[in-house]
Design a protein around this motif. Structure first.
Motif, PDB file in Angstrom:
ATOM      1  N   ARG A   1      24.827  25.981  -9.339  1.00  0.00           N
ATOM      2  CA  ARG A   1      25.653  24.889  -9.288  1.00  0.00           C
ATOM      3  C   ARG A   1      24.448  23.641  -9.925  1.00  0.00           C
ATOM      4  O   ARG A   1      24.887  22.767 -10.326  1.00  0.00           O
ATOM      5  N   ALA A   2      23.051  24.159  -9.698  1.00  0.00           N
ATOM      6  CA  ALA A   2      22.484  22.952 -10.280  1.00  0.00           C
ATOM      7  C   ALA A   2      22.278  22.768 -11.631  1.00  0.00           C
ATOM      8  O   ALA A   2      22.341  21.960 -12.481  1.00  0.00           O
ATOM      9  N   LEU A   3      22.213  24.251 -12.354  1.00  0.00           N
ATOM     10  CA  LEU A   3      22.305  24.304 -13.651  1.00  0.00           C
ATOM     11  C   LEU A   3      23.781  23.703 -14.319  1.00  0.00           C
ATOM     12  O   LEU A   3      23.597  23.200 -15.176  1.00  0.00           O
ATOM     13  N   ALA A   4      24.813  23.744 -13.520  1.00  0.00           N
ATOM     14  CA  ALA A   4      25.787  23.220 -13.979  1.00  0.00           C
ATOM     15  C   ALA A   4      25.700  21.543 -14.149  1.00  0.00           C
ATOM     16  O   ALA A   4      26.509  20.879 -15.047  1.00  0.00           O
ATOM     17  N   GLU A   5      25.132  21.065 -13.158  1.00  0.00           N
ATOM     18  CA  GLU A   5      24.770  19.895 -13.172  1.00  0.00           C
ATOM     19  C   GLU A   5      23.596  19.305 -14.331  1.00  0.00           C
ATOM     20  O   GLU A   5      23.200  18.091 -14.053  1.00  0.00           O
ATOM     21  N   GLY A   6      22.921  20.191 -14.820  1.00  0.00           N
ATOM     22  CA  GLY A   6      22.027  19.728 -15.878  1.00  0.00           C
ATOM     23  C   GLY A   6      20.521  19.865 -15.019  1.00  0.00           C
ATOM     24  O   GLY A   6      19.645  19.602 -16.032  1.00  0.00           O
ATOM     25  N   SER A   7      20.397  20.198 -13.760  1.00  0.00           N
ATOM     26  CA  SER A   7      19.160  20.419 -13.441  1.00  0.00           C
ATOM     27  C   SER A   7      18.687  21.917 -13.106  1.00  0.00           C
ATOM     28  O   SER A   7      19.603  22.782 -12.993  1.00  0.00           O
ATOM     29  N   ALA A   8      17.310  22.165 -12.896  1.00  0.00           N
ATOM     30  CA  ALA A   8      16.862  23.592 -12.589  1.00  0.00           C
ATOM     31  C   ALA A   8      16.217  23.341 -11.100  1.00  0.00           C
ATOM     32  O   ALA A   8      15.279  22.764 -11.067  1.00  0.00           O
ATOM     33  N   SER A   9      16.875  23.884 -10.091  1.00  0.00           N
ATOM     34  CA  SER A   9      16.409  23.850  -9.120  1.00  0.00           C
ATOM     35  C   SER A   9      16.815  25.539  -8.282  1.00  0.00           C
ATOM     36  O   SER A   9      17.724  25.891  -8.445  1.00  0.00           O
ATOM     37  N   PHE A  10      15.838  25.933  -7.364  1.00  0.00           N
ATOM     38  CA  PHE A  10      16.335  27.084  -6.868  1.00  0.00           C
ATOM     39  C   PHE A  10      16.385  27.028  -5.307  1.00  0.00           C
ATOM     40  O   PHE A  10      15.867  27.789  -4.535  1.00  0.00           O
ATOM     41  N   ALA A  11      16.736  25.721  -5.045  1.00  0.00           N
ATOM     42  CA  ALA A  11      17.127  25.447  -3.679  1.00  0.00           C
ATOM     43  C   ALA A  11      18.226  26.275  -3.387  1.00  0.00           C
ATOM     44  O   ALA A  11      19.265  26.132  -3.713  1.00  0.00           O
ATOM     45  N   PRO A  12      18.311  26.788  -1.970  1.00  0.00           N
ATOM     46  CA  PRO A  12      19.636  27.238  -1.534  1.00  0.00           C
ATOM     47  C   PRO A  12      20.734  26.282  -1.302  1.00  0.00           C
ATOM     48  O   PRO A  12      20.394  25.152  -0.955  1.00  0.00           O
ATOM     49  N   TRP A  13      21.887  26.650  -1.533  1.00  0.00           N
ATOM     50  CA  TRP A  13      23.141  25.841  -1.252  1.00  0.00           C
ATOM     51  C   TRP A  13      23.338  25.515   0.267  1.00  0.00           C
ATOM     52  O   TRP A  13      23.721  26.688   0.671  1.00  0.00           O
ATOM     53  N   ASP A  14      23.281  24.249   0.410  1.00  0.00           N
ATOM     54  CA  ASP A  14      23.743  24.192   1.722  1.00  0.00           C
ATOM     55  C   ASP A  14      23.295  24.964   2.764  1.00  0.00           C
ATOM     56  O   ASP A  14      23.713  25.854   3.691  1.00  0.00           O
ATOM     57  N   PRO A  15      21.550  24.899   2.965  1.00  0.00           N
ATOM     58  CA  PRO A  15      21.046  25.960   3.960  1.00  0.00           C
ATOM     59  C   PRO A  15      21.525  25.632   5.458  1.00  0.00           C
ATOM     60  O   PRO A  15      21.333  26.533   6.233  1.00  0.00           O
ATOM     61  N   ALA A  16      21.758  24.576   5.857  1.00  0.00           N
ATOM     62  CA  ALA A  16      22.067  24.227   7.263  1.00  0.00           C
ATOM     63  C   ALA A  16      22.978  25.233   7.810  1.00  0.00           C
ATOM     64  O   ALA A  16      22.714  25.658   8.655  1.00  0.00           O
ATOM     65  N   ARG A  17      24.398  25.024   6.987  1.00  0.00           N
ATOM     66  CA  ARG A  17      25.364  25.833   7.305  1.00  0.00           C
ATOM     67  C   ARG A  17      24.980  27.284   7.472  1.00  0.00           C
ATOM     68  O   ARG A  17      25.484  28.281   8.436  1.00  0.00           O
ATOM     69  N   LEU A  18      24.150  27.909   6.480  1.00  0.00           N
ATOM     70  CA  LEU A  18      23.977  29.351   6.769  1.00  0.00           C
ATOM     71  C   LEU A  18      22.849  29.641   7.706  1.00  0.00           C
ATOM     72  O   LEU A  18      23.100  30.629   8.454  1.00  0.00           O
ATOM     73  N   VAL A  19      22.165  28.685   8.047  1.00  0.00           N
ATOM     74  CA  VAL A  19      21.337  28.920   8.963  1.00  0.00           C
ATOM     75  C   VAL A  19      21.972  29.023  10.488  1.00  0.00           C
ATOM     76  O   VAL A  19      21.696  29.971  11.232  1.00  0.00           O
TER      77      VAL A  19
END
Lengths: 477, 145
Positions: free
Chosen positions: A46-64
């Protein structure tokens, strides 16, 4: 003197000792690692689609929150110390987590209810997932006796029919089917709960009459039939399924109920002739429904040739096929599929009826095979629990519960893949929706409770089959 | 190739691989279960558990694995000896025919009971049913595979 010893005949349980569940813990750790990596994959795409490079998990709070709920369910089972199955919870946990990841990347306004507007699609799904995991844990710990299920089978059947009639009368139409009952801000799909009630009733009925269904007395050409009165339930069941098709216009539920009924009859009697009769009835009913009812004919015509009307009736099926094709072997990666076409989703019912198409696009053939493998694992565990059961009722109940999940997954997966006509039912544990998650949680909770052998001996059978035995004797002598 | 895209690709494939790692872990558990089940081969067609008994033989809690035919009675030549003055010497026979168990009373003095009602001739028995010979109650149980 303690209360327990003062009351003779009262069941007493030993002190509850924690019992470690190493296999379950190990598998849950694997699930957690996989879901975290999936979340990172989703976030990076998703970050790449928005033009940035990031390897943060998507929405970590819900997964936790979700992983914590799974962990709590594990700890609760350890503390309860029952010898229940250790594979079912991780398997369900993986499927639910995949569903959560999918809901997180879909447009959040799909939820479309009072709660959905504030929480969003993933928020609502997370709430239901946590409730479902709680239901699984509570049922697997609390249910020590199946008496309340086996004694009141006709009560259950009445409740089921009542629920069905309620849907007929009060049901609201969604996608051409009367499925939803709305009570104030809450809405639910009773057919999901009905499938559990149906299995409980069929297990009770078939375990009581199994010896009679097995004894053969009527011969019709090459087919050996039981005493004719015992064919009646099959006719009633067939009429019920047909009624659901006609009045409720819910092809998926009708197919699911009838398939589970046939499978259970086969499990109870190991007699192919019943299955043959049932399939003949099914085909005849299907042909009749095709000619009599428009909503059936449309579904079948779409299945035969979706490209006849690719932007109208066949739209969803065509888009699903394109999604599978786009996915290929390895998929486009979580978050990489489904660009909006002209500002709207290519598949409108992607979160309820077509999650497999979405996962097929993003995880590819390899991913779909893994997901179907997890469903196979759930069926295998259910059938093992059935095989180890000490009496007919528990065996049929466990087999029926496993099959109802398996058959439902098959019907909707095959519908998505255009193997059979598409029918609108949910993909268990993955699809969006509280009714579906709750009903399937009850199924898994009961399976876990049944997998613990010998906690409480079954009650003595209360009814005698005297009059049926007389009939049997007349037929065998 | 752009390192970011390459890394994303690696993460994607890693996720798919982890799904299979999970399945592999499950398969190991399933195999171990199947092996331990295969170590105790199932030869009996069912078993008879004594749920209540007012005599010493058989005592409450005893389990009898069943072959295709089992006779019950006071005589020592019966498959299951019911040492109770209320049982006849040759009291009843339990047999597996084709797909189901049947119970037959052999003209006993005090009768054989299935789920509380007297057996008159031949009666089909389901797993989980209770049968009574003399003052001893048995339950027919499935043998898990």
């Amino acid at each position: 003197m303690s209360v327990a010893t003062a009351l003779p005949g009262r069941l007493t349980f030993g002190p509850i000792r924690p019992r470690s569940r190493r296999r379950e813990l190990g598998l849950l750790v694997l699930v957690a690692v996989a879901l975290v990596v999936g979340s990172v994959s989703l976030g990076a795409t998703r970050a790449l689609a928005e033009g940035s490079a990031s390897f943060a998990p998507w929405d970590p709070a819900r997964l936790v929150v979700y992983l914590a709920a799974l962990g709590m369910a594990h700890v609760a089972q350890v503390l309860a110390g029952r010898r229940t199955d250790q594979v079912l919870l991780p398997a369900v946990g993986l499927l639910g987590g995949l569903g959560l990841l999918l809901m997180e990347r879909l447009p959040q306004d799909l939820a479309g209810s009072a709660f959905g507007d504030s929480l969003g699609l993933a928020g609502v799904q997370l709430v239901w997932l946590v409730i479902a995991i709680t239901v699984i844990a509570v049922l697997s710990i609390v249910v020590r006796s199946d008496t309340w299920l086996r004694r009141y089978k006709y009560t259950w059947a009445t409740a089921g029919i009542g629920l069905l009639l309620l849907t007929f009368v009060l049901g609201e139409e969604a996608n051409g089917a009367l499925l939803t009952i709305r009570l104030g801000p809450f809405s639910g799909q009773p057919t999901e709960l009905l499938k559990v009630i149906l299995v409980v009733f069929l297990a009770g009925y078939l375990s009581e009459f199994r010896p009679l269904l097995i004894s053969e007395s009527t011969r019709l050409g090459p087919l050996r039939l039981p005493p004719l009165p015992y064919l009646l339930p099959m006719i009633v069941m067939w009429a019920l399924a047909f009624g659901i098709v006609v009045i409720q216009r819910d092809l998926g539920a009708a197919l699911l109920f009838f398939a589970v009924f046939l499978a259970l009859v086969y499990v109870a009697t190991s007699r192919v002739s019943y299955v043959v009769i049932g399939l003949i009835l099914l085909v005849l009913g299907g042909i009749a429904a095709y000619h009599l009812f428009d909503h059936v004919r449309v579904r079948v015509d779409i299945w035969l040739d979706p490209f006849a009307d690719p932007s109208g009736d066949g739209y969803q099926v065509v888009q699903a096929l394109i999604a599978f094709a786009r996915g290929g072997l390895l998929g486009t990666g979580l978050g990489g599929g489904l660009p909006l076409v002209g500002g709207r989703l290519p598949i409108p019912a992607i979160h309820t009826d077509f999650p497999l198409a979405a996962l097929g696009e993003e995880l590819g053939l390899i991913g779909i095979m893994a997901i179907l493998g997890v469903y196979l694992v759930i069926i295998e565990r259910g059938l093992r629990i059935a095989a180890a059961a000490a009496d007919d009722f528990r065996a049929l109940l466990a087999a029926g519960l496993a099959l109802v999940v398996g058959v439902q997954a098959f019907i909707i997966a095959a519908g998505n893949l255009k193997l059979i006509p598409l029918t609108g039912i949910t993909l268990p544990f993955i699809s969006y929706g509280g009714s579906s998650l709750l009903a399937n949680a009850v199924v898994v909770g009961l399976l876990l409770a049944l997998s613990d052998r010998g906690v409480e001996p079954p009650p003595p059978p209360s009814r005698s089959r005297g009059r049926f035995d007389r009939l049997l004797r007349r037929s065998t002598s | 190739m752009d390192p970011t895209i390459a890394t994303i690709w690696v993460v994607r494939v890693l996720f798919l691989a982890l799904l299979y790692v999970f399945l592999f872990g499950v398969a190991r558990v399933l195999l171990r279960d199947l092996r331990s089940a295969a170590r105790e081969p199932v030869t009996a067609l069912g078993r008879l558990r004594v749920v209540a008994s007012e005599v010493d033989e058989p005592s409450s809690g005893t389990v009898f694995p069943l072959d295709a035919v089992a006779t019950l009675g006071r005589d020592v030549n019966n498959t299951i000896v019911v040492d109770d003055p209320f049982a006849s010497t040759e009291h009843a026979v339990l047999s597996f025919r084709g797909r189901a168990w049947y119970l037959e009373d052999l003209g006993s003095t005090n009768g054989t009971f299935l789920n509380g009602s007297p057996v008159d001739g031949l009666a089909a028995v389901a797993f989980g049913d209770e049968l009574q010979v003399g003052r001893v109650r048995f339950r027919l149980e499935r043998v898990g595979g």
